[in-house]
Design a protein around this motif. Structure first.
Motif, mmCIF file in Angstrom:
data_model
loop_
_atom_site.group_PDB
_atom_site.id
_atom_site.type_symbol
_atom_site.label_atom_id
_atom_site.label_comp_id
_atom_site.label_asym_id
_atom_site.label_seq_id
_atom_site.Cartn_x
_atom_site.Cartn_y
_atom_site.Cartn_z
ATOM 1 N N THR A 191 4.925 2.494 44.460
ATOM 2 C CA THR A 191 5.136 4.084 44.527
ATOM 3 C C THR A 191 3.799 4.538 44.165
ATOM 4 O O THR A 191 3.445 5.596 44.786
ATOM 5 C CB THR A 191 6.318 4.357 43.439
ATOM 6 O OG1 THR A 191 7.302 3.901 43.589
ATOM 7 C CG2 THR A 191 6.181 5.946 43.112
ATOM 8 N N PHE A 192 2.979 4.104 43.182
ATOM 9 C CA PHE A 192 1.790 4.733 42.882
ATOM 10 C C PHE A 192 0.738 4.384 43.786
ATOM 11 O O PHE A 192 -0.067 5.158 44.023
ATOM 12 C CB PHE A 192 1.277 4.505 41.431
ATOM 13 C CG PHE A 192 2.053 5.404 40.483
ATOM 14 C CD1 PHE A 192 1.542 6.465 40.172
ATOM 15 C CD2 PHE A 192 3.262 4.855 39.822
ATOM 16 C CE1 PHE A 192 2.121 7.429 39.192
ATOM 17 C CE2 PHE A 192 3.663 5.663 39.055
ATOM 18 C CZ PHE A 192 3.298 7.139 38.527
ATOM 19 N N LEU A 193 0.851 3.201 44.609
ATOM 20 C CA LEU A 193 -0.012 3.085 45.808
ATOM 21 C C LEU A 193 0.264 4.049 46.662
ATOM 22 O O LEU A 193 -0.757 4.472 47.436
ATOM 23 C CB LEU A 193 0.234 1.594 46.214
ATOM 24 C CG LEU A 193 -0.738 0.740 47.175
ATOM 25 C CD1 LEU A 193 -0.515 -0.595 47.134
ATOM 26 C CD2 LEU A 193 -0.791 1.105 48.653
ATOM 27 N N TRP A 228 6.408 3.488 34.612
ATOM 28 C CA TRP A 228 5.226 2.662 35.617
ATOM 29 C C TRP A 228 3.962 2.936 35.419
ATOM 30 O O TRP A 228 3.295 2.100 35.434
ATOM 31 C CB TRP A 228 5.765 3.402 37.065
ATOM 32 C CG TRP A 228 7.153 2.824 37.529
ATOM 33 C CD1 TRP A 228 7.914 1.830 37.088
ATOM 34 C CD2 TRP A 228 7.844 3.305 38.613
ATOM 35 N NE1 TRP A 228 8.903 1.626 37.892
ATOM 36 C CE2 TRP A 228 8.973 2.503 38.529
ATOM 37 C CE3 TRP A 228 7.794 4.665 39.372
ATOM 38 C CZ2 TRP A 228 9.844 2.526 39.807
ATOM 39 C CZ3 TRP A 228 8.688 4.575 40.437
ATOM 40 C CH2 TRP A 228 9.782 3.780 40.683
ATOM 41 N N GLN A 229 3.655 4.242 34.949
ATOM 42 C CA GLN A 229 2.186 4.261 35.022
ATOM 43 C C GLN A 229 1.547 3.395 33.746
ATOM 44 O O GLN A 229 0.417 2.924 33.757
ATOM 45 C CB GLN A 229 1.819 5.845 34.433
ATOM 46 C CG GLN A 229 1.872 6.758 35.609
ATOM 47 C CD GLN A 229 1.557 8.035 35.371
ATOM 48 O OE1 GLN A 229 2.079 8.714 34.288
ATOM 49 N NE2 GLN A 229 0.608 8.771 35.984
ATOM 50 N N PHE A 230 2.391 3.372 32.640
ATOM 51 C CA PHE A 230 1.955 2.572 31.480
ATOM 52 C C PHE A 230 1.644 0.881 32.057
ATOM 53 O O PHE A 230 0.782 0.372 31.472
ATOM 54 C CB PHE A 230 2.780 2.747 30.403
ATOM 55 C CG PHE A 230 2.408 1.793 29.178
ATOM 56 C CD1 PHE A 230 1.565 2.185 28.269
ATOM 57 C CD2 PHE A 230 3.398 0.668 28.695
ATOM 58 C CE1 PHE A 230 1.031 1.407 26.943
ATOM 59 C CE2 PHE A 230 3.139 0.080 27.692
ATOM 60 C CZ PHE A 230 1.856 0.111 26.811
ATOM 61 N N GLU A 231 2.956 0.491 32.654
ATOM 62 C CA GLU A 231 2.821 -0.837 33.126
ATOM 63 C C GLU A 231 1.739 -1.097 34.187
ATOM 64 O O GLU A 231 1.172 -2.247 34.044
ATOM 65 C CB GLU A 231 4.293 -1.205 33.773
ATOM 66 C CG GLU A 231 5.406 -1.142 32.851
ATOM 67 C CD GLU A 231 6.686 -1.050 33.452
ATOM 68 O OE1 GLU A 231 6.589 -1.244 34.834
ATOM 69 O OE2 GLU A 231 7.882 -1.121 32.741
ATOM 70 N N GLU A 291 1.438 -7.116 42.946
ATOM 71 C CA GLU A 291 2.753 -7.684 42.707
ATOM 72 C C GLU A 291 3.732 -7.029 43.480
ATOM 73 O O GLU A 291 3.361 -5.713 43.958
ATOM 74 C CB GLU A 291 2.889 -7.349 41.271
ATOM 75 C CG GLU A 291 2.065 -8.336 40.249
ATOM 76 C CD GLU A 291 2.693 -7.996 38.650
ATOM 77 O OE1 GLU A 291 3.795 -8.327 38.573
ATOM 78 O OE2 GLU A 291 1.793 -7.989 37.905
ATOM 79 N N SER A 292 4.950 -7.520 43.683
ATOM 80 C CA SER A 292 5.980 -6.742 44.266
ATOM 81 C C SER A 292 6.627 -5.956 43.433
ATOM 82 O O SER A 292 7.538 -6.653 42.759
ATOM 83 C CB SER A 292 6.949 -7.968 45.174
ATOM 84 O OG SER A 292 7.834 -7.124 45.728
ATOM 85 N N ASP A 293 6.369 -4.810 43.061
ATOM 86 C CA ASP A 293 6.930 -4.230 42.170
ATOM 87 C C ASP A 293 7.188 -2.497 42.494
ATOM 88 O O ASP A 293 6.008 -1.969 42.978
ATOM 89 C CB ASP A 293 5.769 -4.044 40.808
ATOM 90 C CG ASP A 293 6.698 -3.387 39.509
ATOM 91 O OD1 ASP A 293 7.527 -3.855 38.851
ATOM 92 O OD2 ASP A 293 5.991 -2.180 39.453
ATOM 93 N N ALA A 294 8.091 -2.143 42.157
ATOM 94 C CA ALA A 294 8.566 -0.676 42.571
ATOM 95 C C ALA A 294 7.644 0.340 42.011
ATOM 96 O O ALA A 294 7.144 1.355 42.929
ATOM 97 C CB ALA A 294 9.969 -0.173 42.222
ATOM 98 N N GLU A 309 12.149 2.125 45.574
ATOM 99 C CA GLU A 309 13.218 1.643 44.536
ATOM 100 C C GLU A 309 13.375 0.072 44.780
ATOM 101 O O GLU A 309 13.685 -0.226 45.935
ATOM 102 C CB GLU A 309 14.460 2.431 44.762
ATOM 103 C CG GLU A 309 14.467 3.851 44.002
ATOM 104 C CD GLU A 309 14.541 3.698 42.198
ATOM 105 O OE1 GLU A 309 15.384 3.099 42.021
ATOM 106 O OE2 GLU A 309 13.669 3.883 41.838
ATOM 107 N N GLU A 310 13.425 -0.825 43.882
ATOM 108 C CA GLU A 310 13.922 -2.050 43.810
ATOM 109 C C GLU A 310 15.280 -2.313 44.126
ATOM 110 O O GLU A 310 16.230 -1.750 43.242
ATOM 111 C CB GLU A 310 13.463 -3.006 42.579
ATOM 112 C CG GLU A 310 13.639 -4.283 42.749
ATOM 113 C CD GLU A 310 12.815 -5.313 41.737
ATOM 114 O OE1 GLU A 310 13.050 -6.445 41.773
ATOM 115 O OE2 GLU A 310 12.355 -4.696 40.802
#
Length: 308
Positions: free
Chosen positions: A16-18, A269-272, A9-12, A30-31
């Motif tokens: 970031t974690f990638l 972000w980690q949870f998501e 997905e296109s997600d900040a 940052e989006e």
């Protein structure tokens, strides 16, 4: 593992974690919800942006002689990291690397990759990516793309953020309606020039002189022109900026509230990301069976007896 590349997905938070899992330090995404240059400038230092858009199908996409905007810079591919896209589903990670590998603090473009201005010009991309960059820079763009597609490290990290898809929608295979395709590309200032790095194009696209301080204004101008080529009804765009870890700035400024906001954002972000990877079919089935069993034990009216 099949060796393929899955869609992410296109997600900040994902990107970031990638970045972090690939070994890069003190950098995040940052989006951006606006094309106002001031919003991007407020995130300084900005290393580049990644733009997601609907892939056009009404005309050939890859240009051969001249792009719709800017000019091809074939010689730049020998000086900067630019790889041809040779695999599907990896364009997001490839766009990320197109910015990241041109910002290596210890590489050829380290001190000048963002126009040579400011201490935040370079990124510590980590040992593994630095070795990958050094190995591929001696290759032409098409072989860089092959090297990227064959990198187990990059593929495994990429696939670790793939969204779980436990169900297959058979109607998508037989409906006859083509699915919309989307594509990621990168914009970044390298050695005083604003480049558009798109692995489906034959070379980096130059958009003229650009220093780090000019980047927010100039890249937004380019994006405005690009978006203007679409119909007014098309709104499916996404823009993310690669910036220095905002927690670093908060610590430097002694802003405890900002630091806590950023730390909470990382936890969210980690949870998501964990939710994206988890297959909830078994959990949902267990809950449903528990509810049915509970109703039956209470002497239900028989409506639940047909549930297997």
């Amino acid at each position: 593992m099949s060796g393929g590349w899955n869609t992410i997905e296109s997600d900040a938070g994902v990107f970031t974690f990638l970045l972090n899992n690939l070994g890069a330090h003190d950098v995040q995404f940052e989006e951006l919800l606006t094309l106002e240059p001031e919003v991007l400038a407020a995130l300084y230092p900005v290393y580049g942006v990644i733009f997601l858009f609907k892939y056009p199908t009404d005309a050939p996409y890859a240009a051969t002689d001249k792009p719709l905007d800017g000019t091809f810079d074939h010689e730049a591919a020998e000086r900067i990291f630019f790889a041809a896209q040779t695999i599907q589903n990896a364009c997001g990670t490839q766009a990320l690397l197109s910015v990241l590998l041109n910002k290596d603090r210890e590489g050829d473009g380290g001190s000048t990759s963002a126009g040579g201005e400011g201490e935040g010009a370079g990124i510590d991309i980590g040992k593994s990516l630095r070795e990958f960059r050094d190995f591929t820079m001696v290759l032409p763009p098409e072989f860089r793309g092959e090297a990227l597609s064959n990198s187990e490290l990059i593929r495994d990290v990429h696939n670790s953020f793939a969204k779980s898809s436990p169900f297959v929608d058979e109607t998508q295979r037989t409906s006859g309606e083509p699915e919309d395709a989307f594509h990621f590309i990168a914009y970044t200032p390298v050695n005083g020039t604003l480049y558009e790095l798109d692995g489906l194009q034959p070379a980096p696209i130059s958009h003229g002189p650009c220093g780090a301080d000019e980047f927010p204004v100039k890249v937004m101008d380019v994006l405005q022109r690009r978006i203007a080529r679409y119909e007014m009804s098309e709104i499916r765009f996404n823009l993310m900026a690669m910036v220095r870890d905002l927690r670093v700035r908060a610590r430097e400024m002694g802003d405890g509230e900002a630091l806590e906001r950023e730390e909470q954002k990382r936890r969210d972000w980690q949870f998501e990301n964990a939710l994206r990877r988890h297959n909830f079919v078994g959990f949902a089935s267990a809950v449903l069976k528990g509810v049915v069993g509970s109703k039956l034990s209470e002497g239900g009216d028989g409506a639940y007896e047909e549930v297997g």
